[in-house]
Write a protein that holds these residues in place. Structure first.
Motif, PDB file in Angstrom:
ATOM      1  N   ASN A   1       0.827  -1.203   0.000  1.00 63.36           N
ATOM      2  CA  ASN A   1       0.000   0.000   0.000  1.00 63.36           C
ATOM      3  C   ASN A   1       0.866   1.260   0.000  1.00 63.36           C
ATOM      4  OD1 ASN A   1       0.992  -0.062   2.595  1.00 63.36           O
ATOM      5  ND2 ASN A   1      -0.931   0.544   3.559  1.00 63.36           N
ATOM      6  N   ALA A   2       1.943   1.226  -0.760  1.00 61.65           N
ATOM      7  CA  ALA A   2       2.811   2.390  -0.957  1.00 61.65           C
ATOM      8  C   ALA A   2       3.276   2.374  -2.407  1.00 61.65           C
ATOM      9  CB  ALA A   2       4.003   2.353   0.000  1.00 61.65           C
ATOM     10  N   GLY A   3       3.377   3.561  -3.004  1.00 60.48           N
ATOM     11  CA  GLY A   3       3.749   3.638  -4.403  1.00 60.48           C
ATOM     12  C   GLY A   3       4.717   4.773  -4.683  1.00 60.48           C
ATOM     13  N   SER A   4       4.591   5.330  -5.875  1.00 64.43           N
ATOM     14  CA  SER A   4       5.540   6.362  -6.306  1.00 64.43           C
ATOM     15  C   SER A   4       5.468   7.609  -5.437  1.00 64.43           C
ATOM     16  CB  SER A   4       5.272   6.713  -7.770  1.00 64.43           C
ATOM     17  OG  SER A   4       3.919   7.175  -7.925  1.00 64.43           O
ATOM     18  N   LEU A   5       4.294   7.903  -4.865  1.00 62.19           N
ATOM     19  CA  LEU A   5       4.197   9.065  -3.995  1.00 62.19           C
ATOM     20  C   LEU A   5       5.025   8.898  -2.733  1.00 62.19           C
ATOM     21  CD1 LEU A   5       0.400   9.980  -4.265  1.00 62.19           C
ATOM     22  CD2 LEU A   5       2.340  11.009  -5.467  1.00 62.19           C
ATOM     23  N   GLN A   6       5.291   7.670  -2.334  1.00 59.41           N
ATOM     24  CA  GLN A   6       6.112   7.402  -1.152  1.00 59.41           C
ATOM     25  C   GLN A   6       7.561   7.099  -1.515  1.00 59.41           C
ATOM     26  OE1 GLN A   6       3.032   5.818  -1.621  1.00 59.41           O
ATOM     27  NE2 GLN A   6       2.010   7.305  -0.281  1.00 59.41           N
ATOM     28  N   GLY A   7       7.918   7.228  -2.781  1.00 56.39           N
ATOM     29  CA  GLY A   7       9.295   7.026  -3.205  1.00 56.39           C
ATOM     30  C   GLY A   7       9.602   5.625  -3.688  1.00 56.39           C
ATOM     31  N   VAL A   8       8.604   4.787  -3.871  1.00 58.91           N
ATOM     32  CA  VAL A   8       8.831   3.422  -4.325  1.00 58.91           C
ATOM     33  C   VAL A   8       9.068   3.433  -5.833  1.00 58.91           C
ATOM     34  CG1 VAL A   8       7.864   1.098  -4.451  1.00 58.91           C
ATOM     35  CG2 VAL A   8       7.387   2.547  -2.462  1.00 58.91           C
ATOM     36  N   ARG A   9      10.088   2.691  -6.262  1.00 58.06           N
ATOM     37  CA  ARG A   9      10.428   2.617  -7.678  1.00 58.06           C
ATOM     38  C   ARG A   9      10.580   1.147  -8.083  1.00 58.06           C
ATOM     39  NH1 ARG A   9       9.039   6.953  -6.866  1.00 58.06           N
ATOM     40  NH2 ARG A   9      10.110   8.961  -7.212  1.00 58.06           N
ATOM     41  N   GLU A  10      10.461   0.912  -9.387  1.00 63.21           N
ATOM     42  CA  GLU A  10      10.640  -0.439  -9.906  1.00 63.21           C
ATOM     43  C   GLU A  10      12.079  -0.900  -9.669  1.00 63.21           C
ATOM     44  OE1 GLU A  10       9.500  -0.738 -13.939  1.00 63.21           O
ATOM     45  OE2 GLU A  10       7.460   0.012 -13.617  1.00 63.21           O
ATOM     46  N   GLY A  11      12.214  -2.190  -9.331  1.00 66.36           N
ATOM     47  CA  GLY A  11      13.527  -2.770  -9.111  1.00 66.36           C
ATOM     48  C   GLY A  11      13.997  -2.710  -7.676  1.00 66.36           C
ATOM     49  N   GLN A  12      13.304  -2.003  -6.792  1.00 67.28           N
ATOM     50  CA  GLN A  12      13.746  -1.917  -5.406  1.00 67.28           C
ATOM     51  C   GLN A  12      13.415  -3.209  -4.658  1.00 67.28           C
ATOM     52  OE1 GLN A  12      11.748   1.635  -4.089  1.00 67.28           O
ATOM     53  NE2 GLN A  12      13.450   2.968  -4.692  1.00 67.28           N
ATOM     54  N   PRO A  13      14.333  -3.682  -3.828  1.00 64.31           N
ATOM     55  CA  PRO A  13      14.078  -4.919  -3.071  1.00 64.31           C
ATOM     56  C   PRO A  13      13.101  -4.667  -1.924  1.00 64.31           C
ATOM     57  CG  PRO A  13      16.220  -4.027  -2.505  1.00 64.31           C
ATOM     58  CD  PRO A  13      15.697  -3.173  -3.618  1.00 64.31           C
ATOM     59  N   VAL A  14      12.376  -5.716  -1.590  1.00 61.76           N
ATOM     60  CA  VAL A  14      11.419  -5.683  -0.484  1.00 61.76           C
ATOM     61  C   VAL A  14      11.789  -6.806   0.472  1.00 61.76           C
ATOM     62  CG1 VAL A  14       8.988  -5.812   0.167  1.00 61.76           C
ATOM     63  CG2 VAL A  14       9.638  -4.791  -2.021  1.00 61.76           C
ATOM     64  N   ARG A  15      11.890  -6.499   1.759  1.00 65.65           N
ATOM     65  CA  ARG A  15      12.275  -7.507   2.740  1.00 65.65           C
ATOM     66  C   ARG A  15      11.457  -7.357   4.009  1.00 65.65           C
ATOM     67  NH1 ARG A  15      17.967  -6.911   5.562  1.00 65.65           N
ATOM     68  NH2 ARG A  15      16.900  -8.513   6.768  1.00 65.65           N
ATOM     69  N   GLY A  16      11.470  -8.429   4.813  1.00 73.13           N
ATOM     70  CA  GLY A  16      10.804  -8.435   6.105  1.00 73.13           C
ATOM     71  C   GLY A  16      11.813  -8.673   7.210  1.00 73.13           C
ATOM     72  N   PRO A  17      11.350  -8.864   8.438  1.00 73.16           N
ATOM     73  CA  PRO A  17      12.281  -9.073   9.551  1.00 73.16           C
ATOM     74  C   PRO A  17      13.127 -10.327   9.388  1.00 73.16           C
ATOM     75  CG  PRO A  17      10.079  -8.557  10.350  1.00 73.16           C
ATOM     76  CD  PRO A  17       9.961  -8.801   8.889  1.00 73.16           C
ATOM     77  N   GLU A  18      12.562 -11.378   8.756  1.00 73.36           N
ATOM     78  CA  GLU A  18      13.296 -12.640   8.648  1.00 73.36           C
ATOM     79  C   GLU A  18      14.175 -12.729   7.415  1.00 73.36           C
ATOM     80  OE1 GLU A  18      10.016 -12.519   9.068  1.00 73.36           O
ATOM     81  OE2 GLU A  18       9.710 -13.175  11.138  1.00 73.36           O
ATOM     82  N   GLY A  19      13.862 -11.944   6.370  1.00 75.71           N
ATOM     83  CA  GLY A  19      14.668 -12.056   5.170  1.00 75.71           C
ATOM     84  C   GLY A  19      14.000 -11.429   3.965  1.00 75.71           C
ATOM     85  N   LEU A  20      14.513 -11.788   2.790  1.00 74.35           N
ATOM     86  CA  LEU A  20      14.082 -11.194   1.526  1.00 74.35           C
ATOM     87  C   LEU A  20      12.693 -11.674   1.134  1.00 74.35           C
ATOM     88  CD1 LEU A  20      15.080  -9.360  -0.814  1.00 74.35           C
ATOM     89  CD2 LEU A  20      15.872 -11.458  -1.954  1.00 74.35           C
ATOM     90  N   ILE A  21      11.880 -10.732   0.611  1.00 67.77           N
ATOM     91  CA  ILE A  21      10.539 -11.059   0.132  1.00 67.77           C
ATOM     92  C   ILE A  21      10.506 -11.074  -1.387  1.00 67.77           C
ATOM     93  CG2 ILE A  21       8.140 -10.282   0.060  1.00 67.77           C
ATOM     94  CD1 ILE A  21       8.512  -9.112   2.821  1.00 67.77           C
ATOM     95  N   GLY A  22      11.089 -10.075  -2.019  1.00 71.25           N
ATOM     96  CA  GLY A  22      11.077  -9.993  -3.482  1.00 71.25           C
ATOM     97  C   GLY A  22      11.548  -8.621  -3.927  1.00 71.25           C
ATOM     98  N   ARG A  23      11.060  -8.191  -5.092  1.00 71.95           N
ATOM     99  CA  ARG A  23      11.420  -6.873  -5.618  1.00 71.95           C
ATOM    100  C   ARG A  23      10.207  -6.262  -6.310  1.00 71.95           C
ATOM    101  NH1 ARG A  23      12.530  -7.394 -11.216  1.00 71.95           N
ATOM    102  NH2 ARG A  23      12.829  -9.564 -11.873  1.00 71.95           N
ATOM    103  N   VAL A  24      10.206  -4.941  -6.354  1.00 70.37           N
ATOM    104  CA  VAL A  24       9.095  -4.199  -6.957  1.00 70.37           C
ATOM    105  C   VAL A  24       9.200  -4.297  -8.480  1.00 70.37           C
ATOM    106  CG1 VAL A  24       8.003  -1.942  -7.180  1.00 70.37           C
ATOM    107  CG2 VAL A  24       9.028  -2.627  -5.002  1.00 70.37           C
TER     108      VAL A  24
END
Length: 288
Positions: free
Chosen positions: A149-172
Protein backbone atom coordinates in the motif's frame (compact mmCIF):
# COMPACT_ATOMS: atom_id res chain seq x y z
CA UNK A 1 -71.85 -82.03 71.24
CA UNK A 2 -71.22 -78.36 70.67
CA UNK A 3 -67.73 -77.31 69.48
CA UNK A 4 -65.60 -74.94 71.51
CA UNK A 5 -66.02 -71.48 70.05
CA UNK A 6 -62.92 -69.68 68.73
CA UNK A 7 -61.65 -66.59 70.38
CA UNK A 8 -62.77 -63.61 68.36
CA UNK A 9 -60.02 -61.83 66.43
CA UNK A 10 -57.34 -64.58 66.91
CA UNK A 11 -56.20 -67.04 64.31
CA UNK A 12 -54.17 -70.14 64.99
CA UNK A 13 -51.10 -68.48 63.47
CA UNK A 14 -51.47 -65.54 65.83
CA UNK A 15 -51.81 -67.94 68.77
CA UNK A 16 -48.61 -69.72 67.72
CA UNK A 17 -46.84 -66.35 67.47
CA UNK A 18 -47.94 -65.33 70.97
CA UNK A 19 -46.90 -68.70 72.35
CA UNK A 20 -43.49 -68.46 70.67
CA UNK A 21 -42.95 -64.99 72.10
CA UNK A 22 -43.78 -66.30 75.57
CA UNK A 23 -41.31 -69.14 75.09
CA UNK A 24 -38.58 -66.72 73.95
CA UNK A 25 -39.19 -64.40 76.88
CA UNK A 26 -39.20 -67.31 79.31
CA UNK A 27 -35.99 -68.69 77.80
CA UNK A 28 -34.39 -65.28 78.03
CA UNK A 29 -35.38 -64.96 81.67
CA UNK A 30 -34.02 -68.42 82.41
CA UNK A 31 -30.73 -67.69 80.63
CA UNK A 32 -30.44 -64.40 82.47
CA UNK A 33 -31.05 -66.11 85.83
CA UNK A 34 -28.53 -68.80 84.99
CA UNK A 35 -25.93 -66.19 84.01
CA UNK A 36 -26.66 -64.22 87.16
CA UNK A 37 -26.26 -67.31 89.29
CA UNK A 38 -23.10 -68.26 87.43
CA UNK A 39 -21.69 -64.75 87.95
CA UNK A 40 -22.53 -64.94 91.62
CA UNK A 41 -21.14 -68.41 92.37
CA UNK A 42 -18.40 -68.89 89.74
CA UNK A 43 -17.13 -65.59 88.24
CA UNK A 44 -14.29 -67.33 86.35
CA UNK A 45 -16.65 -69.61 84.44
CA UNK A 46 -18.90 -66.61 83.77
CA UNK A 47 -15.94 -64.72 82.30
CA UNK A 48 -15.10 -67.67 80.02
CA UNK A 49 -18.72 -67.87 78.85
CA UNK A 50 -18.86 -64.15 78.25
CA UNK A 51 -15.62 -64.29 76.19
CA UNK A 52 -17.00 -67.19 74.14
CA UNK A 53 -20.20 -65.27 73.47
CA UNK A 54 -18.17 -62.26 72.44
CA UNK A 55 -16.12 -64.40 70.02
CA UNK A 56 -19.32 -65.69 68.45
CA UNK A 57 -21.15 -62.36 68.20
CA UNK A 58 -18.22 -60.10 67.19
CA UNK A 59 -18.15 -61.12 63.47
CA UNK A 60 -21.90 -60.74 63.27
CA UNK A 61 -21.75 -57.33 64.94
CA UNK A 62 -18.91 -56.27 62.59
CA UNK A 63 -20.89 -57.32 59.54
CA UNK A 64 -23.98 -55.49 60.70
CA UNK A 65 -21.92 -52.38 61.51
CA UNK A 66 -20.17 -52.48 58.10
CA UNK A 67 -23.51 -52.82 56.33
CA UNK A 68 -24.95 -49.95 58.33
CA UNK A 69 -21.98 -47.72 57.49
CA UNK A 70 -22.24 -48.66 53.82
CA UNK A 71 -25.93 -47.82 53.70
CA UNK A 72 -25.33 -44.56 55.55
CA UNK A 73 -22.52 -43.57 53.16
CA UNK A 74 -24.61 -44.06 50.01
CA UNK A 75 -26.20 -40.57 50.08
CA UNK A 76 -22.83 -38.94 50.75
CA UNK A 77 -21.22 -40.94 47.94
CA UNK A 78 -23.95 -39.90 45.49
CA UNK A 79 -23.53 -36.27 46.55
CA UNK A 80 -19.74 -36.48 46.17
CA UNK A 81 -20.10 -38.06 42.72
CA UNK A 82 -22.27 -35.28 41.35
CA UNK A 83 -20.05 -32.73 43.09
CA UNK A 84 -16.98 -34.18 41.37
CA UNK A 85 -18.76 -34.07 37.99
CA UNK A 86 -19.63 -30.41 38.48
CA UNK A 87 -16.13 -29.57 39.62
CA UNK A 88 -14.65 -31.47 36.68
CA UNK A 89 -16.77 -29.46 34.22
CA UNK A 90 -15.74 -26.22 35.90
CA UNK A 91 -12.04 -27.20 35.73
CA UNK A 92 -12.35 -28.16 32.06
CA UNK A 93 -13.95 -24.80 31.27
CA UNK A 94 -11.21 -23.02 33.21
CA UNK A 95 -8.48 -24.95 31.37
CA UNK A 96 -10.07 -24.07 28.00
CA UNK A 97 -10.26 -20.39 28.95
CA UNK A 98 -6.64 -20.42 30.12
CA UNK A 99 -5.56 -22.10 26.88
CA UNK A 100 -7.26 -19.39 24.83
CA UNK A 101 -5.55 -16.71 26.91
CA UNK A 102 -2.20 -18.50 26.51
CA UNK A 103 -2.63 -18.73 22.74
CA UNK A 104 -3.51 -15.04 22.56
CA UNK A 105 -0.48 -14.17 24.68
CA UNK A 106 1.80 -16.25 22.43
CA UNK A 107 0.38 -14.53 19.35
CA UNK A 108 0.97 -11.10 20.90
CA UNK A 109 4.54 -12.02 21.88
CA UNK A 110 5.28 -13.33 18.39
CA UNK A 111 3.84 -10.19 16.78
CA UNK A 112 5.78 -7.93 19.15
CA UNK A 113 9.01 -9.79 18.37
CA UNK A 114 8.44 -9.39 14.61
CA UNK A 115 7.58 -5.70 14.90
CA UNK A 116 10.62 -5.07 17.11
CA UNK A 117 12.86 -6.81 14.58
CA UNK A 118 11.30 -4.77 11.76
CA UNK A 119 11.74 -1.51 13.72
CA UNK A 120 15.35 -2.40 14.50
CA UNK A 121 15.94 -3.20 10.83
CA UNK A 122 14.43 0.11 9.75
CA UNK A 123 16.36 2.16 12.31
CA UNK A 124 19.65 0.44 11.55
CA UNK A 125 19.36 0.79 7.77
CA UNK A 126 20.14 3.95 5.83
CA UNK A 127 18.69 2.70 2.56
CA UNK A 128 15.07 2.28 3.72
CA UNK A 129 12.57 3.93 1.41
CA UNK A 130 9.33 3.20 3.26
CA UNK A 131 7.67 0.66 5.52
CA UNK A 132 4.35 -0.45 4.03
CA UNK A 133 1.62 -2.98 4.63
CA UNK A 134 1.39 -6.11 2.51
CA UNK A 135 -2.19 -5.86 1.32
CA UNK A 136 -2.31 -9.27 -0.33
CA UNK A 137 -0.17 -12.08 -1.69
CA UNK A 138 -0.89 -14.94 -4.08
CA UNK A 139 -0.23 -18.35 -2.56
CA UNK A 140 -2.46 -20.63 -4.63
CA UNK A 141 -1.20 -20.02 -8.18
CA UNK A 142 2.05 -20.64 -10.03
CA UNK A 143 2.71 -16.90 -10.21
CA UNK A 144 3.63 -15.37 -6.88
CA UNK A 145 2.98 -11.66 -6.34
CA UNK A 146 2.24 -9.34 -3.43
CA UNK A 147 0.76 -5.86 -3.24
CA UNK A 148 2.06 -3.01 -1.04
CA UNK A 149 0.00 0.00 0.00
CA UNK A 150 2.81 2.39 -0.96
CA UNK A 151 3.75 3.64 -4.40
CA UNK A 152 5.54 6.36 -6.31
CA UNK A 153 4.20 9.07 -4.00
CA UNK A 154 6.11 7.40 -1.15
CA UNK A 155 9.30 7.03 -3.20
CA UNK A 156 8.83 3.42 -4.32
CA UNK A 157 10.43 2.62 -7.68
CA UNK A 158 10.64 -0.44 -9.91
CA UNK A 159 13.53 -2.77 -9.11
CA UNK A 160 13.75 -1.92 -5.41
CA UNK A 161 14.08 -4.92 -3.07
CA UNK A 162 11.42 -5.68 -0.48
CA UNK A 163 12.28 -7.51 2.74
CA UNK A 164 10.80 -8.43 6.10
CA UNK A 165 12.28 -9.07 9.55
CA UNK A 166 13.30 -12.64 8.65
CA UNK A 167 14.67 -12.06 5.17
CA UNK A 168 14.08 -11.19 1.53
CA UNK A 169 10.54 -11.06 0.13
CA UNK A 170 11.08 -9.99 -3.48
CA UNK A 171 11.42 -6.87 -5.62
CA UNK A 172 9.10 -4.20 -6.96
CA UNK A 173 8.07 -4.68 -10.59
CA UNK A 174 5.19 -2.20 -10.95
CA UNK A 175 4.28 0.99 -9.14
CA UNK A 176 1.20 3.16 -8.90
CA UNK A 177 0.60 6.32 -6.97
CA UNK A 178 -0.15 4.53 -3.71
CA UNK A 179 0.38 0.85 -4.54
CA UNK A 180 3.24 -1.32 -5.73
CA UNK A 181 3.36 -4.85 -7.11
CA UNK A 182 6.07 -7.13 -5.75
CA UNK A 183 7.51 -10.19 -7.50
CA UNK A 184 8.10 -12.75 -4.75
CA UNK A 185 11.31 -14.78 -4.68
CA UNK A 186 9.21 -17.96 -4.98
CA UNK A 187 7.90 -16.90 -8.42
CA UNK A 188 9.37 -18.79 -11.41
CA UNK A 189 10.50 -15.47 -12.95
CA UNK A 190 12.54 -14.53 -9.86
CA UNK A 191 16.27 -15.25 -9.79
CA UNK A 192 18.40 -13.97 -6.88
CA UNK A 193 22.22 -14.26 -6.72
CA UNK A 194 23.10 -15.85 -3.37
CA UNK A 195 26.02 -17.38 -1.49
CA UNK A 196 26.21 -20.10 1.12
CA UNK A 197 26.85 -18.79 4.61
CA UNK A 198 29.30 -21.45 5.79
CA UNK A 199 31.74 -21.28 2.89
CA UNK A 200 30.61 -18.52 0.50
CA UNK A 201 29.64 -20.92 -2.32
CA UNK A 202 27.98 -18.80 -5.06
CA UNK A 203 24.62 -19.95 -6.33
CA UNK A 204 21.32 -18.78 -7.78
CA UNK A 205 17.98 -18.92 -5.93
CA UNK A 206 15.19 -19.42 -8.45
CA UNK A 207 11.50 -19.62 -7.62
CA UNK A 208 9.59 -22.81 -8.41
CA UNK A 209 6.04 -21.48 -8.27
CA UNK A 210 4.99 -23.90 -5.52
CA UNK A 211 6.19 -21.88 -2.55
CA UNK A 212 9.70 -23.39 -2.57
CA UNK A 213 12.99 -22.20 -4.04
CA UNK A 214 15.53 -24.06 -6.14
CA UNK A 215 19.20 -23.47 -5.32
CA UNK A 216 21.57 -23.94 -8.28
CA UNK A 217 25.35 -23.99 -8.05
CA UNK A 218 27.00 -21.46 -10.36
CA UNK A 219 30.64 -22.34 -11.04
CA UNK A 220 31.23 -25.59 -9.17
CA UNK A 221 30.23 -28.88 -10.77
CA UNK A 222 28.62 -31.50 -8.58
CA UNK A 223 28.46 -29.10 -5.62
CA UNK A 224 27.08 -30.84 -2.51
CA UNK A 225 24.17 -29.29 -0.59
CA UNK A 226 23.29 -30.38 2.94
CA UNK A 227 20.04 -29.99 4.81
CA UNK A 228 20.14 -26.77 6.83
CA UNK A 229 22.53 -24.85 4.56
CA UNK A 230 21.60 -21.17 4.72
CA UNK A 231 21.90 -18.81 1.76
CA UNK A 232 22.02 -15.00 1.76
CA UNK A 233 22.17 -12.45 -1.03
CA UNK A 234 25.62 -12.00 -2.53
CA UNK A 235 25.20 -8.44 -3.84
CA UNK A 236 25.87 -9.53 -7.43
CA UNK A 237 23.65 -7.77 -9.94
CA UNK A 238 23.32 -4.53 -8.00
CA UNK A 239 19.70 -4.97 -6.87
CA UNK A 240 19.94 -6.76 -3.52
CA UNK A 241 22.41 -5.66 -0.87
CA UNK A 242 24.67 -8.49 0.33
CA UNK A 243 23.84 -10.43 3.47
CA UNK A 244 20.01 -10.51 3.31
CA UNK A 245 18.73 -13.98 4.38
CA UNK A 246 17.03 -15.77 1.49
CA UNK A 247 16.43 -19.47 2.06
CA UNK A 248 17.47 -22.62 3.89
CA UNK A 249 18.02 -26.02 2.21
CA UNK A 250 15.41 -28.69 3.09
CA UNK A 251 16.73 -31.59 1.00
CA UNK A 252 20.27 -32.81 0.39
CA UNK A 253 21.45 -32.84 -3.22
CA UNK A 254 24.16 -32.00 -5.74
CA UNK A 255 24.21 -29.10 -8.19
CA UNK A 256 20.56 -28.30 -7.43
CA UNK A 257 18.40 -28.68 -4.34
CA UNK A 258 15.17 -27.46 -2.78
CA UNK A 259 15.02 -24.74 -0.14
CA UNK A 260 12.41 -22.85 1.85
CA UNK A 261 12.41 -19.07 2.07
CA UNK A 262 13.06 -17.55 5.47
CA UNK A 263 10.14 -15.16 4.97
CA UNK A 264 6.62 -16.30 4.10
CA UNK A 265 4.64 -13.31 2.73
CA UNK A 266 1.27 -14.71 3.75
CA UNK A 267 2.35 -14.48 7.41
CA UNK A 268 3.51 -10.85 7.19
CA UNK A 269 1.57 -7.63 7.40
CA UNK A 270 4.42 -5.10 7.17
CA UNK A 271 7.44 -5.02 4.85
CA UNK A 272 10.28 -2.61 4.12
CA UNK A 273 11.12 -1.27 0.68
CA UNK A 274 14.84 -0.55 0.29
CA UNK A 275 16.88 1.27 -2.29
CA UNK A 276 18.75 -0.81 -4.82
CA UNK A 277 22.23 -1.82 -3.77
CA UNK A 278 23.65 0.00 -6.79
CA UNK A 279 21.38 2.84 -7.78
CA UNK A 280 19.85 2.38 -11.17
CA UNK A 281 20.94 5.08 -13.61
CA UNK A 282 18.37 7.72 -14.37
CA UNK A 283 16.80 7.44 -17.81
CA UNK A 284 18.46 9.59 -20.45
CA UNK A 285 16.49 12.74 -21.26
CA UNK A 286 14.66 12.69 -24.52
CA UNK A 287 16.13 14.97 -27.21
CA UNK A 288 14.17 18.09 -27.91
Amino acid sequence: MASRPRRPGFSRRAQYGVFASYVVVAAGVIVALLLLALWSFDPRTFGVARQAAAEVTTPLSSGVSWAARGVASVPQGVSDYFGVIGRNKALRAEIAANKRLTDQAKAVLYENARLKALLKLRQGSNDTVVAAHLVSSSAASTRRYAVLNAGSLQGVREGQPVRGPEGLIGRVIETGFNTARVLLISDPESIVPVRRVRDGLPALAAGRGDGLIEIRAVNLANAPFAVGDAFVTSGTGGIYAPGIPVARVIAAGRDTTSARAFTQPDTLDVAIVQRSFIAMPAPAPEPR
